[in-house]
Design an enzyme around this catalytic site. Structure first.
Site, PDB file in Angstrom:
ATOM      1  N   GLY A 168      28.308   6.909  13.817  1.00 40.48           N
ATOM      2  CA  GLY A 168      28.812   5.582  14.180  1.00 40.48           C
ATOM      3  C   GLY A 168      29.919   5.682  15.217  1.00 40.48           C
ATOM      4  O   GLY A 168      31.097   5.508  14.892  1.00 40.48           O
ATOM      5  N   GLU A 222      29.128  23.493  19.074  1.00 44.04           N
ATOM      6  CA  GLU A 222      27.691  23.672  18.847  1.00 44.04           C
ATOM      7  C   GLU A 222      26.852  22.888  19.851  1.00 44.04           C
ATOM      8  O   GLU A 222      25.953  22.148  19.529  1.00 44.04           O
ATOM      9  CB  GLU A 222      27.375  23.237  17.407  1.00 44.04           C
ATOM     10  CG  GLU A 222      26.013  23.598  16.865  1.00 44.04           C
ATOM     11  CD  GLU A 222      25.599  25.018  17.178  1.00 44.04           C
ATOM     12  OE1 GLU A 222      24.426  25.216  17.470  1.00 44.04           O
ATOM     13  OE2 GLU A 222      26.450  25.922  17.143  1.00 44.04           O
TER      14      GLU A 222
END
Lengths: 379, 405
Positions: free
Chosen positions: B127, B244
């Site tokens: 979100g 990542e």
């Protein structure tokens, strides 16, 4: 997998970087433009004394490098200052070819800096095709009579001898001869290039040579491998020049003010500079791959590995052509008028980048090679 | 410098291949190969298989259930998964939220949330974006006010990918309007079953449903669901976005897609010759292949940076731009390859049609089946250069951080 360079490779790059940064002043360049050789003799001699020719030969050939990485590093440094010294024409096409052809005594002479030698191969109708050779060697009682025309032989005027390619009689094979520059029937027509280098067309009209001049009667494989080294060298040199060209542009964008702001404050300029950075990164990666594959093929000497090396160098040469055009044109455009002047150093890089695309196959030629290999894979 | 895998890396590659051969269910790989839509149960099935092997969250620290793989080994794993047509690992919980929880969460949050991510009890969604906050994310307005040990959340999130499968959402919310917009943002974990939340699907231009709008009206969130400190959420989000991202370029997936395209082009007939014989088509294909090969090396370069303990910065931005450009080019050329059949709509697509047409294509049903989705995929993947920080935002980041503009 290892992405760092070995200490030896790092040192090779650093040594050359320091050497060229000190030598390549604007006065030196001006003197080169006006020289007969098309390069600076002192700089060349010092490069030879530093042992840089040894970086072009493998240990077996009497050097200390000769791998893809050595060529990538060395020629990028050359390109960063747009140096004119003949490490391609006399180095790879002369010395390295002599070593590939196992001409040990010739290798020794060249290594000592006593003589220069190069390869005269391409002809007016070859364009970039290796095997389009019309020069003829007709067997005679004492040896051969050679007729033909070689075009755009870089640095020919500075050489004592040439390797020349020709077909013997009806044979389709490409043979290599070693001939003297001063011999009856051989004429050079020499001119200057737009970066100060010199180039000659070599006309061979009934040259009589002894049978010992024939070095190899089927040289296609050696030439193909040698030309992949040349493609790597030219792409690396162009990349070095692109890095300098981009750096000059980025710095100038910060200095130059218009509308009361530095040019670097405009987003359109920012994004165009970043696009240059990204494309240069991409080319750098492509050259790492090509250098890696060449080294791998030299070590293994397997046909499949050489095939892979040819694909990778064709890719790198293609990318160096398209990327080079982008970097050159954007650098001049973003600089504006100042980038058009002879005095400002940008022009030297731009010329080197663009002109390298015209040797050993331009981007269209290498894309076509890539397509051929891609289709062969699918069959 | 050596681009070849060393012996240990090759051994690892074999181990991964063997695992995939024995454990990747054919119903899943077949769907991926044909470009069919995967359902929640498909992803859950694959996650469970990987989790049983201990390979689901390979980049987590071992004590939380990760592996001790090097970044090169992780790359090999991802590459082999692509080549075997394994479903992608859904990143929201495993690769986005978890690193933040591990770095900034409380011990209690770690103990509670991490195992539930691994065993599939929780499906997370993100979100961040709002109708008025896209590239300018820091201008977000969804508000959280602390009242009696609970945050009361009001506002709207959008572009929530696969939110329809999720039971939790991690949100950036405004907890202060003092100072710069970035300094008043907090990172909040919200249970989607809380009263006052409504999720509505957004239909995309290709007809697919993968993103949603999420509305929050007086949603009560326990204060214990905040990550780290109040008003420090922007830092955590930045960490999330730079963490990542080594697989951001999608190199493996692009190689697979390009391979499929090459085979397709060598089978599509055009009179007496094949599409691949068309020079202008072949030259575009070759250009993409050359750039993709270069990008593979760029990607490995970043991996080796990570391997030596450095966090990639602008390198991630460069990979994002290049990776998405190449994926879009492959989609574009695949659509072009399908010629007059390309405009087939995804909703009209059925197997009878495919079987009928595939006779024209050397009986290669699967290739034609894949190709017939080309225009939908082309349309859908226009998103690649927009999401995750649009490519223009990435260029501005590079200009500032690398060129000091």
């Amino acid at each position: 997998m290892e992405f760092n360079y070995s200490d030896e490779h790092r040192m090779l790059g650093e040594t050359l970087n320091r050497f060229f940064a000190e030598k390549y002043t604007s006065q030196l360049r001006e003197s080169i433009e006006n020289s007969a050789q098309g390069y600076n003799l002192d700089v060349w001699n010092e490069l030879c004394e530093l042992g840089m020719l040894g970086a072009l030969l493998t240990e077996q050939q009497g050097g200390f490098g000769g791998m893809g990485e050595d060529i990538n590093i060395l020629f990028q440094e050359l390109g960063k200052v747009a140096a004119n010294e003949p490490l391609l024409s006399a180095g790879i096409l002369g010395l390295r070819l002599a070593a590939e052809l196992k001409q040990e005594s010739l290798v020794d002479e060249i290594m000592q800096g006593d003589k220069q030698i190069t390869l005269a191969h391409f002809e007016p109708e070859s364009r970039y095709e290796i095997d389009v050779i019309k020069s003829q060697a007709t067997p005679t009682e004492k040896g051969f009579r050679i007729n033909g025309k070689k075009s755009m032989v870089y640095g020919a005027e500075n050489c004592d001898q040439f390797f020349i390619s020709a077909k013997i009689g009806d044979s389709k094979k490409i043979a290599i001869f070693l001939i003297k520059k001063i011999v009856k029937g051989l004429t050079l027509s020499t001119r200057k290039l737009n970066d100060g280098k010199i180039v000659s067309d070599v006309l061979m009209s009934n040259i009589e040579v002894s049978s010992s001049s024939l070095i190899l009667d089927d040289a296609f494989d050696i030439l193909q491998k040698l030309f992949s080294l040349a493609c790597l060298a030219l792409s690396a040199e162009a990349l070095g020049a692109m890095k300098s060209s981009k750096n000059l542009t980025v710095e100038y964008m910060k200095e130059r003010k218009q509308f009361s702001r530095p040019l670097s404050a405009f987003q359109v300029i920012q994004h165009r500079c970043v696009e240059m950075v990204i494309e240069i990164e991409q080319l750098d990666a492509s050259l790492i791959q090509a250098a890696n594959d060449i080294s791998f093929a030299i070590h293994s000497n397997q046909n499949d590995d050489w095939k892979q090396a040819f694909i990778s160098t064709a890719s790198a040469k293609y990318l160096s052509g398209v990327t080079g055009k982008l970097i050159s044109e954007e650098s001049v455009q973003l600089h504006g008028g100042i980038g058009m002047t002879w005095e400002y150093p940008l022009g030297h890089f731009v010329k080197r980048i663009i002109m390298n695309n015209h040797q050993f196959g331009d981007s269209d030629y290498h894309l076509k090679q890539h397509i051929k290999m891609l289709k062969a894979e699918l069959v | 410098m050596d681009l070849q895998y060393n012996q240990d890396e090759l051994t690892f590659q074999q181990e991964v291949r063997l695992f995939l051969k024995n454990n990747l269910p054919e119903n899943l790989s077949q769907k991926v190969k044909l470009g069919l839509e995967l359902e929640k149960s498909d992803f859950d099935q694959w996650h469970t298989i990987l989790n049983t092997q201990g390979w689901l969250a390979s980049h987590w620290p071992e004590k939380y259930g990760g592996t001790n793989w090097s970044s090169i080994e992780r790359h090999i794993f991802e590459e082999e998964c692509c080549f075997a047509f394994a479903p992608r690992i859904i990143p929201f919980g495993i690769s986005m939220l978890a690193p933040v929880v591990i770095a900034f969460g409380t011990e209690q949050q770690k103990q509670h949330f991490l195992p539930r991510i691994l065993n599939g009890e929780d499906w997370w969604c993100q979100g961040f974006s709002e109708p008025g906050a896209g590239s300018d994310l820091a201008s977000l307005k969804t508000k959280a006010v602390l009242e009696n040990g609970e945050y009361i959340v009001n506002g709207q999130k959008t572009w929530t990918t696969l939110g329809q499968y999720a039971n939790w959402i991690f949100c950036l919310v405004r907890t202060s309007s003092d100072g710069k917009p970035q300094t008043g943002i907090s990172f909040l974990l919200i249970d989607l079953s809380s009263p006052g939340i409504e999720m509505k699907p957004i239909k995309l231009l290709d007809g697919s449903y993968e993103v949603n709008e999420v509305f929050f009206q007086d949603v009560r969130v326990p204060v214990g669901n905040i990550i780290g400190e109040e008003n420090k959420g922007w830092d955590y989000a930045k960490y999330l976005l730079t963490y990542e991202r080594t697989n951001i370029a999608g190199v493996g997936a692009s190689f697979v897609a390009l391979k499929q395209l090459k085979v397709l082009a060598s089978k599509i007939k055009q009179g007496n010759s094949y599409l691949i014989d068309e020079y202008s088509f072949a030259s575009k294909l070759a250009d993409i292949e050359i750039r993709l090969t270069a990008m593979k090396v760029m990607n490995l370069k970043v991996l080796s940076l990570v391997q030596s303990g450095k966090a990639p910065g602008v390198e991630s931005s460069i990979l994002k731009i290049k990776g998405t450009e190449i994926q879009q080019q492959i989609n574009d050329l695949t659509r072009q390859a399908m010629g007059p059949y390309a405009p087939t709509s995804i909703s009209e697509f059925n197997n009878d049609f495919v079987l009928e047409q595939s006779n024209l294509y050397d009986d290669d049903n699967s290739l034609f089946q894949l190709g017939s989705k080309a225009s939908s995929k082309y349309l859908n993947n226009r998103k690649l250069s927009i999401f995750g920080g649009s490519n223009e935002i990435q260029k501005t980041i590079i200009a500032k951080q690398l060129l000091n503009f």
